[in-house]
Design a protein around this motif. Structure first.
Motif, PDB file in Angstrom:
ATOM      1  N   HIS A  21      35.708  -0.365  10.549  1.00  0.00           N
ATOM      2  CA  HIS A  21      35.303  -0.532   9.148  1.00  0.00           C
ATOM      3  C   HIS A  21      36.247   0.190   8.187  1.00  0.00           C
ATOM      4  O   HIS A  21      36.668   1.315   8.436  1.00  0.00           O
ATOM      5  N   ASN A  22      36.530  -0.472   7.074  1.00  0.00           N
ATOM      6  CA  ASN A  22      37.236   0.166   5.954  1.00  0.00           C
ATOM      7  C   ASN A  22      36.224   0.307   4.817  1.00  0.00           C
ATOM      8  O   ASN A  22      35.788  -0.716   4.291  1.00  0.00           O
ATOM      9  N   PRO A  23      35.833   1.487   4.412  1.00  0.00           N
ATOM     10  CA  PRO A  23      36.445   2.783   4.704  1.00  0.00           C
ATOM     11  C   PRO A  23      35.774   3.585   5.828  1.00  0.00           C
ATOM     12  O   PRO A  23      36.283   4.629   6.193  1.00  0.00           O
ATOM     13  N   GLY A  54      47.097 -13.751   2.424  1.00  0.00           N
ATOM     14  CA  GLY A  54      46.396 -12.513   2.765  1.00  0.00           C
ATOM     15  C   GLY A  54      44.893 -12.759   2.934  1.00  0.00           C
ATOM     16  O   GLY A  54      44.361 -13.783   2.483  1.00  0.00           O
ATOM     17  N   GLY A  55      44.250 -11.784   3.596  1.00  0.00           N
ATOM     18  CA  GLY A  55      42.798 -11.874   3.762  1.00  0.00           C
ATOM     19  C   GLY A  55      42.079 -11.778   2.429  1.00  0.00           C
ATOM     20  O   GLY A  55      41.022 -12.384   2.223  1.00  0.00           O
ATOM     21  N   VAL A  56      42.677 -11.022   1.509  1.00  0.00           N
ATOM     22  CA  VAL A  56      42.037 -10.825   0.201  1.00  0.00           C
ATOM     23  C   VAL A  56      41.823 -12.164  -0.521  1.00  0.00           C
ATOM     24  O   VAL A  56      40.837 -12.336  -1.219  1.00  0.00           O
ATOM     25  N   GLU A  88      32.715 -12.294   8.100  1.00  0.00           N
ATOM     26  CA  GLU A  88      33.173 -11.236   9.021  1.00  0.00           C
ATOM     27  C   GLU A  88      34.626 -10.918   8.699  1.00  0.00           C
ATOM     28  O   GLU A  88      35.514 -11.722   8.975  1.00  0.00           O
ATOM     29  N   ASP A  89      34.863  -9.754   8.112  1.00  0.00           N
ATOM     30  CA  ASP A  89      36.216  -9.369   7.707  1.00  0.00           C
ATOM     31  C   ASP A  89      36.809  -8.500   8.815  1.00  0.00           C
ATOM     32  O   ASP A  89      36.273  -7.427   9.116  1.00  0.00           O
ATOM     33  N   ASP A  90      37.916  -8.969   9.409  1.00  0.00           N
ATOM     34  CA  ASP A  90      38.375  -8.343  10.661  1.00  0.00           C
ATOM     35  C   ASP A  90      39.885  -8.112  10.706  1.00  0.00           C
ATOM     36  O   ASP A  90      40.541  -8.498  11.678  1.00  0.00           O
ATOM     37  N   PRO A  91      40.461  -7.436   9.685  1.00  0.00           N
ATOM     38  CA  PRO A  91      41.926  -7.297   9.708  1.00  0.00           C
ATOM     39  C   PRO A  91      42.446  -6.276  10.714  1.00  0.00           C
ATOM     40  O   PRO A  91      43.642  -6.211  10.954  1.00  0.00           O
ATOM     41  N   TYR A  92      41.524  -5.470  11.296  1.00  0.00           N
ATOM     42  CA  TYR A  92      41.988  -4.387  12.181  1.00  0.00           C
ATOM     43  C   TYR A  92      41.732  -4.670  13.652  1.00  0.00           C
ATOM     44  O   TYR A  92      41.930  -3.797  14.496  1.00  0.00           O
ATOM     45  N   ALA A  93      41.275  -5.912  13.965  1.00  0.00           N
ATOM     46  CA  ALA A  93      40.819  -6.250  15.319  1.00  0.00           C
ATOM     47  C   ALA A  93      41.784  -5.781  16.409  1.00  0.00           C
ATOM     48  O   ALA A  93      41.357  -5.265  17.444  1.00  0.00           O
ATOM     49  N   GLY A 132      40.881 -13.217   8.943  1.00  0.00           N
ATOM     50  CA  GLY A 132      41.928 -12.544   9.714  1.00  0.00           C
ATOM     51  C   GLY A 132      43.141 -12.261   8.837  1.00  0.00           C
ATOM     52  O   GLY A 132      43.262 -12.800   7.732  1.00  0.00           O
ATOM     53  N   SER A 133      44.043 -11.416   9.348  1.00  0.00           N
ATOM     54  CA  SER A 133      45.200 -11.026   8.530  1.00  0.00           C
ATOM     55  C   SER A 133      46.385 -10.629   9.409  1.00  0.00           C
ATOM     56  O   SER A 133      46.206 -10.050  10.489  1.00  0.00           O
ATOM     57  N   PHE A 134      47.582 -10.948   8.934  1.00  0.00           N
ATOM     58  CA  PHE A 134      48.807 -10.459   9.584  1.00  0.00           C
ATOM     59  C   PHE A 134      49.270  -9.132   8.971  1.00  0.00           C
ATOM     60  O   PHE A 134      50.282  -8.590   9.385  1.00  0.00           O
ATOM     61  N   SER A 135      48.529  -8.635   7.958  1.00  0.00           N
ATOM     62  CA  SER A 135      49.027  -7.464   7.224  1.00  0.00           C
ATOM     63  C   SER A 135      49.206  -6.240   8.108  1.00  0.00           C
ATOM     64  O   SER A 135      50.158  -5.487   7.941  1.00  0.00           O
ATOM     65  N   LYS A 136      48.286  -6.009   9.035  1.00  0.00           N
ATOM     66  CA  LYS A 136      48.339  -4.769   9.789  1.00  0.00           C
ATOM     67  C   LYS A 136      49.101  -4.920  11.107  1.00  0.00           C
ATOM     68  O   LYS A 136      49.419  -3.931  11.748  1.00  0.00           O
TER      69      LYS A 136
END
Ligand SMILES: Cc1ncc(COP(=O)(O)O)c(C=O)c1O
Length: 413
Positions: free
Chosen positions: A179-181, A104-106, A207-212, A250-254
């Motif tokens: 952005h979150n939130p 995970g990105g976390v 650069e946190d980008d899980p929603y790209a 990056g993340s596969f979560s979303k």
């Protein structure tokens, strides 16, 4: 004698606190509750059949590899795919040596402070920022410096002064896209300025980008890592990302599943290698069956069509929530109109406590996340976050109507 566990907690152990979102999670499980609290994908968006098929194929054809220990940096073909396709689609020239696969990105938000922070080191975060990032960073005892966020993202103008007055800032943590939130996206001008400022002061950007990939309207913006490669490339020529200031998360979560716990960090190969050494002591490597199943889906060309379907689903939910808020929310309440991601950020009149509104909303069986815990500087009492991805259109209709009634009542008293 029974161990008094709490008395034994280390200084670091004592800083650990539960997340406000996780605390609300228990409340959202009550029957009849409509939750806009979590950051969860829609259950309908989970490709259970495709994952099952891919998993079975991996086990049948490469089971002895998948079930064995693997390499810390990650499954080679998946690293290659992330560098050669996913990061390339965003505009980055990179190779597998630029990518570390993580749980995970976390996990990246834990590995980075692990290698960069000593207690008391200064870092810059946005106000508000991702609650999970604060929870990870807190453990390493940083001194937070904050930059406010508006509709165009982080107000980077004030950053020059902060970095000049506070030499030795270890990193700047930002979410430029959806952005979150706060639901906002950093403007093109500010992106350029941020990258230049980081380079001028020699300070890294996370650069946190899980929603790209979850854009529903507006024009795509280049990630900071791409702008940084262009900046560095101007003096050093073409080639993979060797020297640079940005670590991209990056993340596969979303786009696949948060339960699979799959993410990555991309950056200059030398620091990515050091992050991999830090990861060895944490979990040795990310689950190999998960990595190989995700790669099987990549290879089948599953993602473009799947992402298009999720975008359509979430676009409808965002539009529905925004139009109901427009119709029913009382005067004095304002909110962001996000082009993507999962969240709408609401600001109440000054002095109104969103926590108090939440207590009333829960009585009416609707939940959200108050904004204050997302502020490292303690601000944000009058803010809250709404998630629009997890509730159905009917639930959004009922939930926003109920919430609007609570707001009208509370704001009139
Ligand atoms: C900004 C941000 N970063 C990171 C994450 C973590 O994602 P993952 O599930 O990949 O750990 C999230 C998840 O909500 C997020 O919103």
């Amino acid at each position: 004698m029974t161990t008094q566990w709490q008395a034994l907690y280390s200084e670091r152990g004592r800083t650990i606190r539960g997340s406000a979102v996780r605390d609300i999670f228990a409340v959202t499980q009550q029957p009849g509750m409509i939750s806009f609290a979590g950051g969860m994908p829609a259950p309908e968006a989970f490709p259970c059949e495709q994952v099952a098929e891919a998993f079975v194929k991996v086990m049948r054809e490469q089971g002895t590899v998948a079930l064995q220990y693997g390499a810390t940096p990650g499954h080679g073909p998946l690293r290659q795919y992330i560098a050669g396709v996913m990061m390339a689609d965003l505009g980055l020239r990179s190779g597998p040596e630029n990518v570390l696969i993580t749980s995970g990105g976390v996990q990246v938000l834990d590995l980075i402070p692990r290698i960069l922070l000593d207690p008391g080191d200064a870092i810059v975060v946005e106000a508000p920022t991702f609650l999970g990032a604060l929870a990870s960073f807190d453990l390493y005892g940083p001194r937070y410096l904050t930059i406010p966020v508006d509709n165009d993202g982080a107000q980077v103008d004030g950053l020059d002064r902060i970095l000049a007055e506070q030499p030795g800032v270890k990193f700047i943590y930002v979410m430029p896209t959806f952005h979150n939130p706060a639901g906002c996206t950093l403007s093109a001008e500010r992106r350029q300025r941020l990258v230049e400022l980081a380079a001028a002061h020699g300070v890294p950007i996370i650069e946190d980008d899980p929603y790209a990939q979850l854009r529903y309207s507006g024009e795509p913006q280049p990630p900071l890592i791409v702008l940084d490669q262009q900046r560095a490339g101007a003096s050093r020529g073409e080639g993979p990302y060797r020297e640079g200031n940005v670590l991209y998360v990056g993340s596969f979560s979303k786009i696949l599943s948060p339960g699979m716990r799959l993410g990555w960090v991309a950056g200059p190969a030398s620091v990515v290698g050091h992050l991999a050494r830090a990861k060895q002591g944490v979990d040795l490597h990310t689950s190999l069956p998960v990595q190989m199943t995700a790669f099987e889906l990549c290879q089948r060309g599953f993602f473009p069509g799947h992402i298009e379907r999720i975008r359509e689903l979430y676009r409808q939910r965002r539009d529905k929530m925004l139009s109901l808020m427009q119709e029913h929310f009382p005067a004095g309440v304002s909110w962001t109109r996000p082009d993507g991601g999962l969240f709408i950020w609401v600001t109440l009149p000054k002095g109104i406590d969103a926590g108090r509104i939440l207590a009333e909303a829960i009585k009416e069986k609707v939940a959200f996340v108050p904004g204050q815990p997302c502020f490292a500087d303690g601000n944000g009492l009058n803010t809250f976050r709404l998630n629009f991805s997890n509730a159905s259109l009917e639930q959004i209709e009922q939930g926003i109507t109920r919430l609007a009634a609570v707001l009208r009542r509370q704001l009139s008293t």
